[in-house]
Write a protein that holds these residues in place. Structure first.
Motif, mmCIF file in Angstrom:
data_model
loop_
_atom_site.group_PDB
_atom_site.id
_atom_site.type_symbol
_atom_site.label_atom_id
_atom_site.label_comp_id
_atom_site.label_asym_id
_atom_site.label_seq_id
_atom_site.Cartn_x
_atom_site.Cartn_y
_atom_site.Cartn_z
ATOM 1 N N TYR A 130 -9.609 -3.917 -1.124
ATOM 2 C CA TYR A 130 -8.156 -3.624 -1.739
ATOM 3 C C TYR A 130 -7.991 -4.729 -2.706
ATOM 4 O O TYR A 130 -7.587 -4.695 -4.121
ATOM 5 N N VAL A 131 -7.883 -5.942 -2.135
ATOM 6 C CA VAL A 131 -7.473 -7.095 -3.091
ATOM 7 C C VAL A 131 -8.422 -7.513 -4.091
ATOM 8 O O VAL A 131 -7.936 -7.755 -5.262
ATOM 9 N N GLY A 132 -9.740 -7.576 -3.710
ATOM 10 C CA GLY A 132 -10.543 -7.791 -4.671
ATOM 11 C C GLY A 132 -10.717 -9.277 -5.150
ATOM 12 O O GLY A 132 -10.144 -10.286 -4.588
ATOM 13 N N GLY A 133 -11.267 -9.665 -6.217
ATOM 14 C CA GLY A 133 -11.252 -10.904 -6.666
ATOM 15 C C GLY A 133 -12.064 -12.121 -5.685
ATOM 16 O O GLY A 133 -12.987 -11.740 -5.068
ATOM 17 N N GLN A 191 -15.921 2.264 1.096
ATOM 18 C CA GLN A 191 -15.052 3.383 1.219
ATOM 19 C C GLN A 191 -13.489 2.817 0.347
ATOM 20 O O GLN A 191 -12.957 3.681 -0.125
ATOM 21 N N THR A 192 -13.231 1.833 0.747
ATOM 22 C CA THR A 192 -12.005 1.198 0.015
ATOM 23 C C THR A 192 -12.098 0.895 -1.467
ATOM 24 O O THR A 192 -11.135 1.440 -2.068
ATOM 25 N N LEU A 193 -13.077 0.499 -1.894
ATOM 26 C CA LEU A 193 -13.462 0.577 -3.515
ATOM 27 C C LEU A 193 -13.480 1.839 -4.014
ATOM 28 O O LEU A 193 -12.808 2.100 -5.069
ATOM 29 N N SER A 194 -13.748 2.925 -3.334
ATOM 30 C CA SER A 194 -13.680 4.363 -3.944
ATOM 31 C C SER A 194 -12.189 5.063 -3.857
ATOM 32 O O SER A 194 -11.779 5.567 -4.593
ATOM 33 N N CYS A 216 -1.687 0.170 4.287
ATOM 34 C CA CYS A 216 -1.446 1.070 5.603
ATOM 35 C C CYS A 216 -0.931 2.516 5.494
ATOM 36 O O CYS A 216 -1.445 3.286 6.354
ATOM 37 N N VAL A 217 -0.454 2.807 4.425
ATOM 38 C CA VAL A 217 0.378 4.016 4.226
ATOM 39 C C VAL A 217 -0.917 4.946 3.334
ATOM 40 O O VAL A 217 -0.950 6.272 3.528
ATOM 41 N N GLU A 218 -1.496 4.481 2.256
ATOM 42 C CA GLU A 218 -2.246 5.287 1.389
ATOM 43 C C GLU A 218 -3.707 5.212 1.550
ATOM 44 O O GLU A 218 -4.572 6.171 1.346
ATOM 45 N N ILE A 219 -4.063 4.057 2.218
ATOM 46 C CA ILE A 219 -5.642 3.821 2.255
ATOM 47 C C ILE A 219 -6.058 4.132 3.783
ATOM 48 O O ILE A 219 -6.994 4.781 3.781
#
Length: 334
Positions: A130-133, A191-194, A216-219
């Protein structure tokens, strides 16, 4: 003059997302809300849950009803009888009493490893994806390093460096969890990248939601089937790995597990003495429990990937169409 515009009265009764002209399903056959997400109850899932629950109850309730596994009942190796349902060991200890406490010990280690490995894989996979970079690059590098290191030799080396008097259940669980989370982290990252590029995640970002709340709520709720499958797999791998370490003499020294039972049975030459009641029950418990968890894991795979259920549905639809065609032919012939 008759209006050519179709009336909307016939569209008001259609369910949301239904096409005009489609026949709505009866109310008794429609499932709404969370029930629509539940999979059909398969025999595979029922058998797996039955085996796991039965062994879990045996490990939880058995030690309460059984006696002390270290108590010496007699002075020799005896076969199963009315007094000792699974016989005794070489030193006169009741095998059934040992089996109940060993099952509880193995379940504790499996549960600890499953929780810790799942948490580690979620931290490195979900947060990094999610954070990336640079955070994602660092987490991916560390995951790849842990992934290419052979697991079993690393566990043996780490366990060998820990003193025998300090190798408890928590130590073995920590060693197995540290060496078994990397593969799951890679899956969760993909899966998170998608998921992070979907509209509802972008809407949460635009609304000013904090990153931890978005995760926590969306992913994470969308990754629960994957997390559940990885947890089950981690428990299976932990119980098998612990049994292998204990059989080599590198397991928990201050606790009783199914692996330690096999270790003492091997040292007592149970196979050469044909004392099957000493080594078959713990091995059978491991095999049956692993089979139950594997069936649950396969059912979770079908929940995650509905395409795995399509061949069954196609065969059922083909059989139904064939039967209707045959009935139509018979009615025409009549």
């Amino acid at each position: 003059m008759t209006s050519l515009i179709p009336s909307s009265s016939g569209l008001e009764d259609l369910p949301p997302g239904a096409e005009p002209g489609a026949v709505p399903a009866p109310a008794s056959t429609r499932r709404t809300g969370w029930r629509a997400m539940l999979p059909s109850w398969t025999p595979k899932l029922a058998v797996g849950l039955g085996l796991v629950v039965a062994i879990a109850l045996f490990g939880l309730i058995g030690p309460v009803l059984a006696g002390d596994p270290d108590t010496i009942r007699n002075i020799s190796l005896t076969a199963p009888s009315g007094d000792h349902w699974l016989g005794t060991t070489q030193t006169g200890q009741d095998v059934l009493d040992q089996l109940t406490h060993a099952t509880r010990g193995s379940l504790q280690i499996g549960l600890l490893v499953g929780v810790m490995a799942t948490v580690l894989s979620a931290v490195f996979g979900v947060i990094g994806g999610y954070v990336g970079g640079i955070v994602d690059e660092a987490f991916s590098l560390f995951s790849n390093v842990m992934l290419v290191i052979p697991g079993l030799p690393l566990v043996i080396v780490i366990s060998g460096f820990v003193p025998a008097d300090q190798r408890g259940s928590w130590t073995i669980a920590l060693v197995l969890a540290v060496t078994g989370w990397a593969a799951s982290a890679r899956v969760l990252r993909a899966q998170t990248l998608s998921v992070r590029n979907r509209d509802y995640v972008a809407a949460a970002r635009v609304a000013g939601e904090k990153p931890w709340r978005v995760i926590c709520v969306e992913i994470v709720p969308n990754l629960l089937p994957v997390l559940a499958s990885q947890f089950v797999f981690a428990v299976i791998a932990a119980i098998l790995s612990e049994a292998g370490l204990s059989f080599l003499g590198l397991g928990a020294s201050n606790s009783s597990t199914l692996g330690t039972m096999l270790y003492f049975a091997q040292n007592g030459f149970a196979l050469q003495r044909e004392a099957w009641w000493w080594f078959v029950p713990p091995g059978l418990i491991i095999a049956v429990f692993g089979c139950g968890l594997a069936l649950i894991n396969l059912s979770l795979d079908e929940i995650i990937n509905p395409r795995l259920r399509r061949p069954v549905r196609k065969r059922a639809a083909r059989a139904a169409s064939g039967s209707s065609r045959n009935s139509a032919v018979r009615s025409t012939a009549a």
